[in-house]
Design an enzyme around this catalytic site. Structure first.
Site, PDB file in Angstrom:
ATOM      1  N   CYS A 162      -8.199 -26.706   9.415  1.00  0.00           N
ATOM      2  CA  CYS A 162      -6.993 -25.898   9.596  1.00  0.00           C
ATOM      3  C   CYS A 162      -6.050 -26.541  10.613  1.00  0.00           C
ATOM      4  O   CYS A 162      -6.423 -27.475  11.346  1.00  0.00           O
ATOM      5  CB  CYS A 162      -7.349 -24.470  10.031  1.00  0.00           C
ATOM      6  SG  CYS A 162      -7.757 -24.278  11.776  1.00  0.00           S
ATOM      7  N   HIS A 222      -6.166 -20.022  12.379  1.00  0.00           N
ATOM      8  CA  HIS A 222      -7.542 -20.448  12.108  1.00  0.00           C
ATOM      9  C   HIS A 222      -8.308 -19.406  11.309  1.00  0.00           C
ATOM     10  O   HIS A 222      -8.934 -19.721  10.288  1.00  0.00           O
ATOM     11  CB  HIS A 222      -8.297 -20.742  13.408  1.00  0.00           C
ATOM     12  CG  HIS A 222      -9.764 -20.920  13.176  1.00  0.00           C
ATOM     13  ND1 HIS A 222     -10.323 -22.082  12.687  1.00  0.00           N
ATOM     14  CD2 HIS A 222     -10.800 -20.038  13.284  1.00  0.00           C
ATOM     15  CE1 HIS A 222     -11.622 -21.926  12.512  1.00  0.00           C
ATOM     16  NE2 HIS A 222     -11.937 -20.696  12.881  1.00  0.00           N
ATOM     17  N   ASP A 244      -8.172  -7.344   0.928  1.00  0.00           N
ATOM     18  CA  ASP A 244      -7.301  -7.405   2.106  1.00  0.00           C
ATOM     19  C   ASP A 244      -8.049  -6.806   3.275  1.00  0.00           C
ATOM     20  O   ASP A 244      -8.944  -5.967   3.091  1.00  0.00           O
ATOM     21  CB  ASP A 244      -6.002  -6.619   1.878  1.00  0.00           C
ATOM     22  CG  ASP A 244      -6.202  -5.123   2.105  1.00  0.00           C
ATOM     23  OD1 ASP A 244      -5.881  -4.639   3.212  1.00  0.00           O
ATOM     24  OD2 ASP A 244      -6.702  -4.441   1.193  1.00  0.00           O
ATOM     25  N   CYS A 274      -7.616 -26.383  14.210  1.00  0.00           N
ATOM     26  CA  CYS A 274      -8.785 -27.230  14.455  1.00  0.00           C
ATOM     27  C   CYS A 274      -8.443 -28.711  14.417  1.00  0.00           C
ATOM     28  O   CYS A 274      -9.110 -29.528  15.074  1.00  0.00           O
ATOM     29  CB  CYS A 274      -9.881 -26.922  13.435  1.00  0.00           C
ATOM     30  SG  CYS A 274     -10.743 -25.361  13.761  1.00  0.00           S
ATOM     31  N   ASP A 287       0.855  -1.183   0.000  1.00  0.00           N
ATOM     32  CA  ASP A 287       0.000   0.000   0.000  1.00  0.00           C
ATOM     33  C   ASP A 287       0.892   1.235   0.000  1.00  0.00           C
ATOM     34  O   ASP A 287       2.058   1.180   0.387  1.00  0.00           O
ATOM     35  CB  ASP A 287      -0.909  -0.024   1.229  1.00  0.00           C
ATOM     36  CG  ASP A 287      -2.091   0.899   1.091  1.00  0.00           C
ATOM     37  OD1 ASP A 287      -2.194   1.595   0.064  1.00  0.00           O
ATOM     38  OD2 ASP A 287      -2.925   0.917   2.017  1.00  0.00           O
ATOM     39  N   CYS A 333     -13.919 -27.398   9.856  1.00  0.00           N
ATOM     40  CA  CYS A 333     -12.650 -26.774   9.459  1.00  0.00           C
ATOM     41  C   CYS A 333     -11.505 -27.767   9.574  1.00  0.00           C
ATOM     42  O   CYS A 333     -11.414 -28.525  10.554  1.00  0.00           O
ATOM     43  CB  CYS A 333     -12.384 -25.559  10.350  1.00  0.00           C
ATOM     44  SG  CYS A 333     -10.828 -24.706  10.006  1.00  0.00           S
TER      45      CYS A 333
END
Length: 377
Positions: free
Chosen positions: A310, A339, A270, A313, A90, A308
């Site tokens: 991930c 997560h 984003d 998890c 940015d 999930c």
């Protein structure tokens, strides 16, 4: 940069964007690594666990600390951070907005005081590109004039005119530098402004999209307006943007915002929300949000989200996350951030799969049905 449109389903798009460092499949969510680091995570987390292809870093913050020349000497953002995929940087326009009490824009740029030591600095369209050349980011955002909403028509008119002039100066400077062998593999995106005013958005989009930028962003939203106004503005703006170049909606937002704006033709997103909320105890799931601080999770053996897969998890219970948060253990920040980012990244990947299969509208309905049925804990 190469950009290929893979499929269109309604207004939703699936595309492939290739930079010097990675291939990015869209729709994509870009984790925010303001200071060349996604908070609580490292490059291994980002590449091997989350399998990201692009993250965002910030020109303003890296210019002040450690300094863009230091980053350049350390191999640019990729060598400095160890993250070898793509970086988008940015320009600092948002920081001028968010730190408005210590900054002031004029026709040529933005004067601001460092939030670190109070020293004065002046960003021009050329200056922010010079900084980003040192950072060696794959996608560079140009300097823009961002205003809070609601805003007067006079202020919106000034913002659009100033942003357009800065864009013209930026693209001319960038093409000149590329001829000199600087920034040859770096890409440059312009930022469409205009608040939620349809006419100013049209003027801004038409003026900027006529210029030779590699991609275009929609800026100046999620800064105080109602969600419905944001959605209407995006729906108005995306048809004015080139179909054969990336479309990036800056700083947005919730899972619902992602789904709604993918439906309106946005490719890239984003937001600090997944990592910031994680650190504050709010975790995103397929059925809504949970507040892991709640005492109800003290002996809950289930993972954060049973749907999930991930890293967190698959290994840890709600009870353990609740304990880590309450004990102020630093490990909590990493596990919760992994997560939440996995959730966001998976959501955009699933949206892409639905677009490729021509079933995005069904996917969108399923997304809302799960949340309506299960509610928020």
């Amino acid at each position: 940069m190469q950009f290929h449109l893979d499929a269109v389903d309604g207004s939703a798009r699936a595309a492939t964007l290739t930079t010097a460092h990675s291939t990015v499949q869209t729709p994509v969510f870009m984790p925010v690594g303001t200071a060349a680091s996604v908070k609580a995570l490292d490059a291994t987390d980002m590449t091997e666990i989350l399998k990201t292809q692009i993250i965002l870093a910030n020109t303003y913050h890296l210019y002040l600390r450690p300094g863009d020349e230091t980053v350049a000497k350390m191999g640019g953002l990729h060598g400095f951070s160890g993250y070898d995929k793509s970086f988008l940087t940015d320009s600092g326009g948002f920081q001028a907005f968010s730190l408005s009490d210590i900054s002031k824009a004029d026709e040529n740029g933005i004067l601001f005081r460092s939030h670190i030591d109070g020293s004065k600095h002046y960003f021009t369209p050329q200056k922010v590109l010079d900084i980003q050349y040192n950072l060696n980011s794959d996608i560079m955002m140009i300097l823009d004039d961002l205003v809070a909403l609601p805003a007067t028509k006079e202020r919106l008119k000034l913002s659009v005119a100033r942003t357009t002039r800065w864009a013209e100066a930026s693209i001319a400077y960038h093409r000149q530098k590329q001829q000199e062998g600087i920034g040859v593999k770096q890409n440059i995106f312009a930022i469409i402004q205009g608040g939620v005013d349809p006419e100013f958005r049209r003027i801004s989009a038409e003026g900027l999209c006529a210029l030779d930028f590699d991609g275009f962003a929609i800026g100046g939203l999620s800064v105080g307006e109602e969600n419905s106004a944001m959605y209407d503005t995006v729906a108005l703006t995306t048809p004015l943007m080139p179909a054969d170049k990336p479309r990036y909606l800056m700083g947005v937002g919730t899972p619902e915002d992602l789904i709604e704006n993918i439906a309106r033709g946005v490719d890239m997103f984003d937001c600090v929300m997944p990592t910031r909320n994680a650190r504050n105890g709010t975790l995103f799931t397929s059925f809504g949000k949970i507040n892991i601080k709640s005492a109800r999770f003290k002996r809950d053996e289930k993972p954060i989200d049973e749907a999930c897969d991930c890293y967190t998890c698959r290994r840890y219970s709600r009870a353990y996350l609740n304990h880590l948060y309450r004990a102020k253990e630093l490990t909590y920040f990493r596990l919760a951030s992994l997560h939440n980012l996995h959730y966001y990244l998976t959501l955009t990947r699933q949206a892409r799969e639905a677009i490729l299969a021509g079933r995005f509208e069904s996917f969108k309905k399923e997304f809302y049905a799960k949340r309506t049925k299960e509610g928020i804990i």
